[in-house]
Design an enzyme around this catalytic site. Structure first.
Site, PDB file in Angstrom:
ATOM      1  CB  THR A 113      -6.816  -6.900   9.991  1.00 54.54           C
ATOM      2  OG1 THR A 113      -7.124  -8.069   9.229  1.00 54.54           O
ATOM      3  CG2 THR A 113      -7.263  -5.665   9.246  1.00 54.54           C
ATOM      4  CE1 TYR A 163      -8.683  -3.899   0.890  1.00 55.65           C
ATOM      5  CE2 TYR A 163      -8.071  -1.960  -0.381  1.00 55.65           C
ATOM      6  CZ  TYR A 163      -7.723  -3.004   0.451  1.00 55.65           C
ATOM      7  OH  TYR A 163      -6.413  -3.170   0.851  1.00 55.65           O
ATOM      8  CD  GLU A 178      -8.055  -9.943  -3.301  1.00 52.39           C
ATOM      9  OE1 GLU A 178      -6.877 -10.353  -3.143  1.00 52.39           O
ATOM     10  OE2 GLU A 178      -8.826  -9.700  -2.353  1.00 52.39           O
ATOM     11  NE  ARG A 201      -1.912  -6.206   7.291  1.00 50.94           N
ATOM     12  CZ  ARG A 201      -3.045  -6.763   6.867  1.00 50.94           C
ATOM     13  NH1 ARG A 201      -3.617  -7.706   7.602  1.00 50.94           N
ATOM     14  NH2 ARG A 201      -3.592  -6.394   5.735  1.00 50.94           N
ATOM     15  CG  ASN A 225      -3.101  -2.922   7.144  1.00 53.30           C
ATOM     16  OD1 ASN A 225      -3.104  -2.697   5.943  1.00 53.30           O
ATOM     17  ND2 ASN A 225      -4.061  -3.603   7.744  1.00 53.30           N
ATOM     18  CG  PHE A 228     -12.852   0.334   7.656  1.00 49.24           C
ATOM     19  CD1 PHE A 228     -12.370  -0.151   6.447  1.00 49.24           C
ATOM     20  CD2 PHE A 228     -13.482  -0.563   8.517  1.00 49.24           C
ATOM     21  CE1 PHE A 228     -12.503  -1.490   6.092  1.00 49.24           C
ATOM     22  CE2 PHE A 228     -13.639  -1.905   8.178  1.00 49.24           C
ATOM     23  CZ  PHE A 228     -13.146  -2.362   6.946  1.00 49.24           C
ATOM     24  NE  ARG A 282      -5.223 -13.020   5.410  1.00 52.90           N
ATOM     25  CZ  ARG A 282      -6.015 -11.927   5.399  1.00 52.90           C
ATOM     26  NH1 ARG A 282      -6.005 -11.079   4.370  1.00 52.90           N
ATOM     27  NH2 ARG A 282      -6.790 -11.670   6.417  1.00 52.90           N
ATOM     28  CG  HIS A 294      -4.681  -6.796  -0.097  1.00 52.71           C
ATOM     29  ND1 HIS A 294      -5.879  -6.940   0.552  1.00 52.71           N
ATOM     30  CD2 HIS A 294      -4.693  -7.681  -1.132  1.00 52.71           C
ATOM     31  CE1 HIS A 294      -6.608  -7.868  -0.088  1.00 52.71           C
ATOM     32  NE2 HIS A 294      -5.904  -8.338  -1.110  1.00 52.71           N
ATOM     33  CE  LYS A 311      -3.588  -2.559   2.553  1.00 50.35           C
ATOM     34  NZ  LYS A 311      -4.459  -2.554   3.749  1.00 50.35           N
TER      35      LYS A 311
HETATM   36  P1  IDP Z   1      -7.132  -7.696   5.734  1.00 54.84           P
HETATM   37  O1  IDP Z   1      -6.399  -6.598   4.982  1.00 54.84           O
HETATM   38  O2  IDP Z   1      -6.315  -8.273   6.850  1.00 54.84           O
HETATM   39  O3  IDP Z   1      -7.705  -8.755   4.819  1.00 54.84           O
HETATM   40  P2  IDP Z   1      -9.839  -6.664   5.974  1.00 54.84           P
HETATM   41  O4  IDP Z   1     -10.778  -6.876   7.113  1.00 54.84           O
HETATM   42  O5  IDP Z   1     -10.145  -7.330   4.676  1.00 54.84           O
HETATM   43  O6  IDP Z   1      -8.382  -6.995   6.481  1.00 54.84           O
HETATM   44  O7  IDP Z   1      -9.775  -5.079   5.749  1.00 54.84           O
HETATM   45  C1  IDP Z   1      -9.178  -4.556   4.584  1.00 54.84           C
HETATM   46  C2  IDP Z   1      -8.380  -3.334   4.957  1.00 54.84           C
HETATM   47  O8  IDP Z   1      -9.257  -2.311   5.432  1.00 54.84           O
HETATM   48  C3  IDP Z   1      -7.375  -3.522   6.099  1.00 54.84           C
HETATM   49  O9  IDP Z   1      -6.149  -4.075   5.674  1.00 54.84           O
HETATM   50  C4  IDP Z   1      -7.206  -2.104   6.592  1.00 54.84           C
HETATM   51  O10 IDP Z   1      -6.359  -1.356   5.707  1.00 54.84           O
HETATM   52  C5  IDP Z   1      -8.616  -1.565   6.462  1.00 54.84           C
HETATM   53  N1  IDP Z   1      -9.367  -1.747   7.702  1.00 54.84           N
HETATM   54  C6  IDP Z   1      -9.980  -2.880   8.152  1.00 54.84           C
HETATM   55  N2  IDP Z   1     -10.568  -2.680   9.344  1.00 54.84           N
HETATM   56  C7  IDP Z   1     -10.352  -1.387   9.654  1.00 54.84           C
HETATM   57  C8  IDP Z   1     -10.710  -0.570  10.785  1.00 54.84           C
HETATM   58  O11 IDP Z   1     -11.351  -1.011  11.739  1.00 54.84           O
HETATM   59  N3  IDP Z   1     -10.265   0.728  10.758  1.00 54.84           N
HETATM   60  C9  IDP Z   1      -9.567   1.260   9.723  1.00 54.84           C
HETATM   61  N4  IDP Z   1      -9.212   0.521   8.647  1.00 54.84           N
HETATM   62  C10 IDP Z   1      -9.590  -0.783   8.612  1.00 54.84           C
HETATM   63 MG    MG Z   2      -9.242  -8.703   3.437  1.00 54.45          MG
END
Ligand code: IDP
Ligand code: MG
Length: 149
Positions: free
Chosen positions: A92, A50, A127, A103, A113, A58, A86, A116, A10
């Site tokens: 996350t 997304y 994707e 992370r 973070n 968010f 992963r 992805h 990112k």
């Molecule tokens: P992942 O990236 O571990 O698969 P996901 O739940 O798919 O997690 O969320 C996608 C992305 O959205 C996260 O990597 C993060 O950048 C953002 N994100 C997820 N949850 C939150 C939150 O609670 N606050 C702010 N950003 C979030």
């Molecule tokens: Mg995800």
């Protein structure tokens, strides 16, 4: 069984000049890099990628972050690649990500973070198809390495 995973560094990874370090970690695991593209994401592509999070609070912040600077889109391959990736990426929320994960080692805020990775082989295929044409992916085998990992 050989599997593909979509991985995206990112904008934070670009701005912090740690792209090389992160790629090095994934290489050392023994996974194969089979496609790379530096991209400035359009709103449309970011929203499609997304789309499962469309209704989340968010979502606007996430789209604004991932479109704010270039990202490095990649395809990695290897046996059980999605689950291994992963694990390397970590939870996350960086507060829950173990030390030693990307992370866990490089991030503080969930919303910033830096990486992805697809969460299932099925999502990986979805994707990958969003970001790459089939002929941009170049599978290869390192016979020497494969014997030892
Ligand atoms: P992942 O990236 O571990 O698969 P996901 O739940 O798919 O997690 O969320 C996608 C992305 O959205 C996260 O990597 C993060 O950048 C953002 N994100 C997820 N949850 C939150 C939150 O609670 N606050 C702010 N950003 C979030
Ligand atoms: Mg995800």
């Amino acid at each position: 069984m050989n599997e593909r995973c979509f991985v995206m560094l990112k904008p934070g990874a670009m701005n912090r000049r740690i792209v090389g370090e992160i790629i090095g970690r994934l290489e050392r695991k023994g996974l194969n890099l089979t496609a790379v593209k530096l991209m400035k994401l359009s709103q449309e592509l970011a929203q499609q990628h997304y789309s499962e999070h469309r209704k989340k609070p968010f979502f606007p912040g996430l789209i604004s972050y991932v479109t704010s600077a270039p990202v490095l889109a990649m395809v990695w391959e290897g046996d059980n690649c999605v689950a291994l990736m992963r694990k390397l990426v970590g939870a996350t929320n960086p507060a829950e990500a173990s030390p030693g994960t990307i992370r866990g080692d490089y991030c503080i805020h969930t919303g910033l973070n830096i990486i992805h990775a697809s969460d299932s082989p099925k999502n990986a295929e979805r994707e990958i198809a969003l970001f790459f044409k089939p002929d941009e992916i170049i599978p290869w085998k390192d016979e020497h390495m494969n014997k030892w990992i």
